[in-house]
Design a protein around this motif. Structure first.
Motif, PDB file in Angstrom:
ATOM      1  N   LEU A  65       0.797  -1.229   0.000  1.00 60.31           N
ATOM      2  CA  LEU A  65       0.000   0.000   0.000  1.00 60.31           C
ATOM      3  C   LEU A  65       0.832   1.284   0.000  1.00 60.31           C
ATOM      4  CD1 LEU A  65      -2.741   1.364   0.033  1.00 60.31           C
ATOM      5  CD2 LEU A  65      -2.804   1.088   2.526  1.00 60.31           C
ATOM      6  N   PRO A  66       1.823   1.476   0.883  1.00 55.25           N
ATOM      7  CA  PRO A  66       2.563   2.748   0.856  1.00 55.25           C
ATOM      8  C   PRO A  66       3.294   2.986  -0.461  1.00 55.25           C
ATOM      9  CG  PRO A  66       3.622   1.160   2.326  1.00 55.25           C
ATOM     10  CD  PRO A  66       2.285   0.594   1.972  1.00 55.25           C
ATOM     11  N   HIS A  67       3.775   1.930  -1.093  1.00 50.83           N
ATOM     12  CA  HIS A  67       4.438   2.073  -2.395  1.00 50.83           C
ATOM     13  C   HIS A  67       3.415   2.428  -3.473  1.00 50.83           C
ATOM     14  CE1 HIS A  67       8.030   0.338  -0.573  1.00 50.83           C
ATOM     15  NE2 HIS A  67       7.264  -0.625  -0.083  1.00 50.83           N
ATOM     16  N   ALA A  68       2.228   1.817  -3.370  1.00 49.13           N
ATOM     17  CA  ALA A  68       1.162   2.120  -4.327  1.00 49.13           C
ATOM     18  C   ALA A  68       0.734   3.573  -4.217  1.00 49.13           C
ATOM     19  CB  ALA A  68      -0.026   1.186  -4.098  1.00 49.13           C
ATOM     20  N   ARG A  69       0.653   4.085  -2.994  1.00 50.50           N
ATOM     21  CA  ARG A  69       0.281   5.485  -2.806  1.00 50.50           C
ATOM     22  C   ARG A  69       1.280   6.404  -3.507  1.00 50.50           C
ATOM     23  NH1 ARG A  69      -3.860   6.046   0.697  1.00 50.50           N
ATOM     24  NH2 ARG A  69      -4.055   4.590   2.458  1.00 50.50           N
ATOM     25  N   ARG A  70       2.565   6.094  -3.387  1.00 48.68           N
ATOM     26  CA  ARG A  70       3.582   6.926  -4.029  1.00 48.68           C
ATOM     27  C   ARG A  70       3.463   6.882  -5.547  1.00 48.68           C
ATOM     28  NH1 ARG A  70       6.787   5.330   0.458  1.00 48.68           N
ATOM     29  NH2 ARG A  70       7.577   3.484  -0.620  1.00 48.68           N
ATOM     30  N   ILE A  71       3.119   5.710  -6.083  1.00 50.58           N
ATOM     31  CA  ILE A  71       2.945   5.586  -7.532  1.00 50.58           C
ATOM     32  C   ILE A  71       1.807   6.497  -8.000  1.00 50.58           C
ATOM     33  CG2 ILE A  71       2.202   4.033  -9.381  1.00 50.58           C
ATOM     34  CD1 ILE A  71       3.647   1.773  -7.857  1.00 50.58           C
ATOM     35  N   VAL A  72       0.667   6.424  -7.310  1.00 52.65           N
ATOM     36  CA  VAL A  72      -0.492   7.244  -7.674  1.00 52.65           C
ATOM     37  C   VAL A  72      -0.159   8.719  -7.523  1.00 52.65           C
ATOM     38  CG1 VAL A  72      -2.871   7.825  -7.064  1.00 52.65           C
ATOM     39  CG2 VAL A  72      -2.136   5.429  -7.094  1.00 52.65           C
ATOM     40  N   SER A  73       0.520   9.066  -6.436  1.00 56.27           N
ATOM     41  CA  SER A  73       0.892  10.456  -6.196  1.00 56.27           C
ATOM     42  C   SER A  73       1.801  10.981  -7.297  1.00 56.27           C
ATOM     43  CB  SER A  73       1.583  10.588  -4.838  1.00 56.27           C
ATOM     44  OG  SER A  73       2.059  11.896  -4.637  1.00 56.27           O
ATOM     45  N   ASP A  74       2.783  10.196  -7.694  1.00 57.23           N
ATOM     46  CA  ASP A  74       3.715  10.625  -8.741  1.00 57.23           C
ATOM     47  C   ASP A  74       3.001  10.815 -10.078  1.00 57.23           C
ATOM     48  OD1 ASP A  74       5.767  10.605  -6.950  1.00 57.23           O
ATOM     49  OD2 ASP A  74       6.569   8.654  -7.549  1.00 57.23           O
ATOM     50  N   ASP A 125      -8.184  13.332  10.323  1.00 52.35           N
ATOM     51  CA  ASP A 125      -6.862  13.887  10.594  1.00 52.35           C
ATOM     52  C   ASP A 125      -6.513  14.885   9.497  1.00 52.35           C
ATOM     53  OD1 ASP A 125      -4.186  14.443  11.002  1.00 52.35           O
ATOM     54  OD2 ASP A 125      -3.643  12.377  11.481  1.00 52.35           O
ATOM     55  N   PRO A 126      -6.318  16.175   9.820  1.00 51.40           N
ATOM     56  CA  PRO A 126      -6.025  17.158   8.768  1.00 51.40           C
ATOM     57  C   PRO A 126      -4.729  16.872   8.020  1.00 51.40           C
ATOM     58  CG  PRO A 126      -5.696  18.106  10.953  1.00 51.40           C
ATOM     59  CD  PRO A 126      -6.364  16.794  11.162  1.00 51.40           C
ATOM     60  N   HIS A 127      -3.794  16.170   8.652  1.00 49.58           N
ATOM     61  CA  HIS A 127      -2.544  15.851   7.971  1.00 49.58           C
ATOM     62  C   HIS A 127      -2.778  14.890   6.802  1.00 49.58           C
ATOM     63  CE1 HIS A 127      -1.098  17.332  11.911  1.00 49.58           C
ATOM     64  NE2 HIS A 127      -0.083  17.782  11.206  1.00 49.58           N
ATOM     65  N   VAL A 128      -3.801  14.035   6.928  1.00 49.90           N
ATOM     66  CA  VAL A 128      -4.156  13.145   5.818  1.00 49.90           C
ATOM     67  C   VAL A 128      -4.706  13.969   4.656  1.00 49.90           C
ATOM     68  CG1 VAL A 128      -5.603  11.209   5.109  1.00 49.90           C
ATOM     69  CG2 VAL A 128      -4.599  11.236   7.401  1.00 49.90           C
ATOM     70  N   ALA A 129      -5.493  14.995   4.988  1.00 51.06           N
ATOM     71  CA  ALA A 129      -6.014  15.884   3.946  1.00 51.06           C
ATOM     72  C   ALA A 129      -4.887  16.659   3.280  1.00 51.06           C
ATOM     73  CB  ALA A 129      -7.044  16.842   4.543  1.00 51.06           C
ATOM     74  N   VAL A 130      -3.882  17.073   4.060  1.00 48.64           N
ATOM     75  CA  VAL A 130      -2.722  17.757   3.483  1.00 48.64           C
ATOM     76  C   VAL A 130      -2.018  16.851   2.486  1.00 48.64           C
ATOM     77  CG1 VAL A 130      -0.420  18.668   3.995  1.00 48.64           C
ATOM     78  CG2 VAL A 130      -2.355  19.313   5.431  1.00 48.64           C
ATOM     79  N   ALA A 131      -1.888  15.573   2.828  1.00 55.18           N
ATOM     80  CA  ALA A 131      -1.251  14.618   1.917  1.00 55.18           C
ATOM     81  C   ALA A 131      -2.046  14.488   0.622  1.00 55.18           C
ATOM     82  CB  ALA A 131      -1.107  13.259   2.601  1.00 55.18           C
ATOM     83  N   ALA A 132      -3.375  14.564   0.728  1.00 51.88           N
ATOM     84  CA  ALA A 132      -4.216  14.488  -0.469  1.00 51.88           C
ATOM     85  C   ALA A 132      -4.012  15.708  -1.356  1.00 51.88           C
ATOM     86  CB  ALA A 132      -5.687  14.364  -0.070  1.00 51.88           C
ATOM     87  N   VAL A 133      -3.812  16.871  -0.740  1.00 50.64           N
ATOM     88  CA  VAL A 133      -3.526  18.081  -1.508  1.00 50.64           C
ATOM     89  C   VAL A 133      -2.159  17.973  -2.165  1.00 50.64           C
ATOM     90  CG1 VAL A 133      -3.088  20.565  -1.336  1.00 50.64           C
ATOM     91  CG2 VAL A 133      -4.999  19.548  -0.090  1.00 50.64           C
ATOM     92  N   GLN A 134      -1.179  17.538  -1.419  1.00 47.58           N
ATOM     93  CA  GLN A 134       0.180  17.442  -1.952  1.00 47.58           C
ATOM     94  C   GLN A 134       0.261  16.446  -3.100  1.00 47.58           C
ATOM     95  OE1 GLN A 134       3.196  15.925   0.728  1.00 47.58           O
ATOM     96  NE2 GLN A 134       4.780  17.205  -0.199  1.00 47.58           N
ATOM     97  N   SER A 135      -0.501  15.364  -3.004  1.00 43.56           N
ATOM     98  CA  SER A 135      -0.459  14.332  -4.048  1.00 43.56           C
ATOM     99  C   SER A 135      -1.231  14.726  -5.299  1.00 43.56           C
ATOM    100  CB  SER A 135      -1.030  13.025  -3.497  1.00 43.56           C
ATOM    101  OG  SER A 135      -2.433  13.119  -3.307  1.00 43.56           O
ATOM    102  N   GLY A 136      -2.090  15.759  -5.183  1.00 42.45           N
ATOM    103  CA  GLY A 136      -2.903  16.159  -6.322  1.00 42.45           C
ATOM    104  C   GLY A 136      -4.260  15.496  -6.358  1.00 42.45           C
ATOM    105  N   LYS A 137      -4.592  14.708  -5.329  1.00 46.37           N
ATOM    106  CA  LYS A 137      -5.916  14.094  -5.282  1.00 46.37           C
ATOM    107  C   LYS A 137      -6.993  15.166  -5.235  1.00 46.37           C
ATOM    108  CE  LYS A 137      -8.644  10.618  -2.806  1.00 46.37           C
ATOM    109  NZ  LYS A 137      -8.648   9.630  -1.705  1.00 46.37           N
ATOM    110  N   VAL A 138      -6.714  16.243  -4.494  1.00 45.07           N
ATOM    111  CA  VAL A 138      -7.570  17.429  -4.505  1.00 45.07           C
ATOM    112  C   VAL A 138      -6.671  18.642  -4.666  1.00 45.07           C
ATOM    113  CG1 VAL A 138      -9.424  16.437  -3.102  1.00 45.07           C
ATOM    114  CG2 VAL A 138      -7.522  17.608  -1.984  1.00 45.07           C
TER     115      VAL A 138
END
Length: 313
Positions: A65-74, A125-138
């Protein structure tokens, strides 16, 4: 490896159900199931155990899962870097009845030609939302991080507006006939706010509010939804709750609930916006709309971690 299969896997892991993952991605449940199956064949492992309640990660799934998240984020970052304004502005709100969503709707009604995608990430957790912003999900999220020193360099938080807090009671409550109340008048009354999530910004808000004015904030019990909360208020002579002045609530006429302003000082919940840099081209117009909102009457009380400043990009 098909990146959309990886995205489907990550989404299914987040939601725990293929149906919800499919709705988030915008494809059928069968398509998500097939994508995950293809990914499992490619990796040679089982990523999920299927249960009656949905899907659960296997040990291999947890490792992947953590590797998959990085793939999607990239992948998302690569697409956004090419043309960040080629898609609708995607903003996360805490809920579709919140003041954030109400004001966003007013913005869209004034500019219906603008492409706007309003979503709820369903995270506390707002930090999870920050990660979503940084990844481009939102592109942006209406959240507040009370320790902004932890921010990544490509993410920024700005104060958007103050949301006045009101008391909501049923017709039998002792304060039901009041045109307004002062915070001190709430002492001794049970203020029920069920399901306050740990590590959330609103947990910190209610903790500081209770300490400042000696209030009894009761968060006992799960939150079964706004309808159950409103039914409880209508039937009770001692239960009250707190709501935002612009929050949208609807109840049967027979409930006869009362919204009562809290003044001297006005209690406000600070609403912040977290966005990527550079921001989506449309975000400036949204921020300008919020900047034009009417100011809250003084005096006001904010939590200590609030940092209200003039909003701008």
């Amino acid at each position: 490896m098909d990146t959309e299969s990886v995205r489907s896997f990550v989404c299914a892991a987040d939601f725990g159900q293929l149906q919800h993952a499919a709705a988030e991605i915008g494809v059928s449940q069968q398509a998500v199931s097939k994508r995950v199956a293809v990914l499992e064949r490619q990796l040679g492992v089982r990523l999920f155990n299927r249960t009656a309640r949905g899907v659960e990660l296997t040990l291999d799934g947890q490792s992947f899962l953590p590797h998959a998240r990085r793939i999607v984020s990239d992948v998302d970052r690569a697409i956004a870097a090419i043309n960040p304004g080629s898609r609708a502005l995607r903003i996360d709100v805490l809920g579709l009845r919140t003041a954030q969503a109400v004001v966003l709707h007013e913005y869209w009604r004034a500019r219906p030609a603008d492409e706007l995608d309003v979503v709820t990430l369903r995270v506390n957790d707002p930090h999870v939302a920050v990660a979503a912003v940084q990844s481009g999900k939102v592109d942006a999220t209406f959240r507040t991080v009370t320790d902004p020193a932890t921010f990544p360099d490509d993410v920024r938080m700005i104060h958007m507006f103050d949301s006045p807090v009101q008391l909501l009671v049923g017709p039998r409550h002792p304060l039901a006939g009041s045109k307004s109340v002062k915070p001190q008048q709430l002492k001794g009354h049970r203020i029920w706010v069920p399901g306050i999530a740990p590590r959330s910004e609103w947990q910190l808000f209610y903790e500081e509010l209770a300490a400042e004015f000696g209030l009894r904030i009761d968060s006992a019990g799960p939150h079964f939804g706004d309808e159950v909360l409103l039914d409880t208020l209508a039937e009770s002579s001692d239960v009250a709750t707190l709501v935002g002045a612009r929050d949208r609530y609807m109840w049967p006429t027979g409930h006869n609930l009362r919204r009562i302003p809290i003044t001297d000082p006005t209690l406000v919940y600070p609403i912040s916006l977290i966005h990527r840099t550079p921001p989506h081209p449309q975000l400036a117009a949204v921020i300008a709309h919020f900047a034009a909102l009417e100011s809250v009457a003084q005096p006001i009380w904010r939590p200590s971690w609030s940092t209200p400043t003039q909003i701008s990009l």
